[in-house]
Design an enzyme around this catalytic site. Structure first.
Site, short mmCIF file in Angstrom:
data_model
loop_
_atom_site.label_atom_id
_atom_site.label_comp_id
_atom_site.label_asym_id
_atom_site.label_seq_id
_atom_site.Cartn_x
_atom_site.Cartn_y
_atom_site.Cartn_z
N SER A 131 4.53 0.58 -4.61
CA SER A 131 4.83 -0.10 -5.87
C SER A 131 4.30 0.77 -7.01
O SER A 131 3.32 1.50 -6.85
CB SER A 131 4.21 -1.50 -5.92
N MET B 119 0.86 -1.17 0.00
CA MET B 119 0.00 0.00 0.00
C MET B 119 0.90 1.22 0.00
O MET B 119 1.77 1.30 0.83
CB MET B 119 -0.85 -0.06 1.24
N PRO B 120 0.76 2.11 -0.87
CA PRO B 120 -0.11 2.18 -2.03
C PRO B 120 0.57 1.71 -3.33
O PRO B 120 1.79 1.60 -3.40
CB PRO B 120 -0.46 3.66 -2.12
N HIS B 121 -0.27 1.45 -4.31
CA HIS B 121 0.19 1.04 -5.64
C HIS B 121 -0.20 2.13 -6.63
O HIS B 121 -1.35 2.57 -6.64
CB HIS B 121 -0.44 -0.29 -6.04
#
Length: 77
Positions: free
Chosen positions: A41, A1-3
């Protein structure tokens, strides 16, 4: 988290450009979400210009308008 998923017109980026982009996006995401670098990511997805409307505009922009934090203002030729 987060992507973060970035759809874009095809563009060849060097490894250095990809790294700099990843670092810049990661820095902003960490700052605004109060998370740490390892939790972020990032994906890059090239989309051909002729497929943009059906693969991005309709499903992601129009179909999820309530999620947008910035609307596009596409240029018309």
């Amino acid at each position: 988290m987060p992507h973060v998923h970035i759809k874009h017109f095809p563009k060849d980026l060097t490894d250095e450009q990809r790294q700099r982009l990843a670092e810049a996006v990661t820095t902003v995401v960490v700052e605004h979400f109060g998370t740490y670098e390892g939790a972020v990511s990032i994906a890059l997805e090239p989309v051909a210009p002729e497929a943009w409307e059906t693969r991005v505009t309709v499903p992601d922009v129009q179909g999820k308008a309530e999620l947008l934090i910035k609307e596009p203002h596409y240029r018309t030729a």
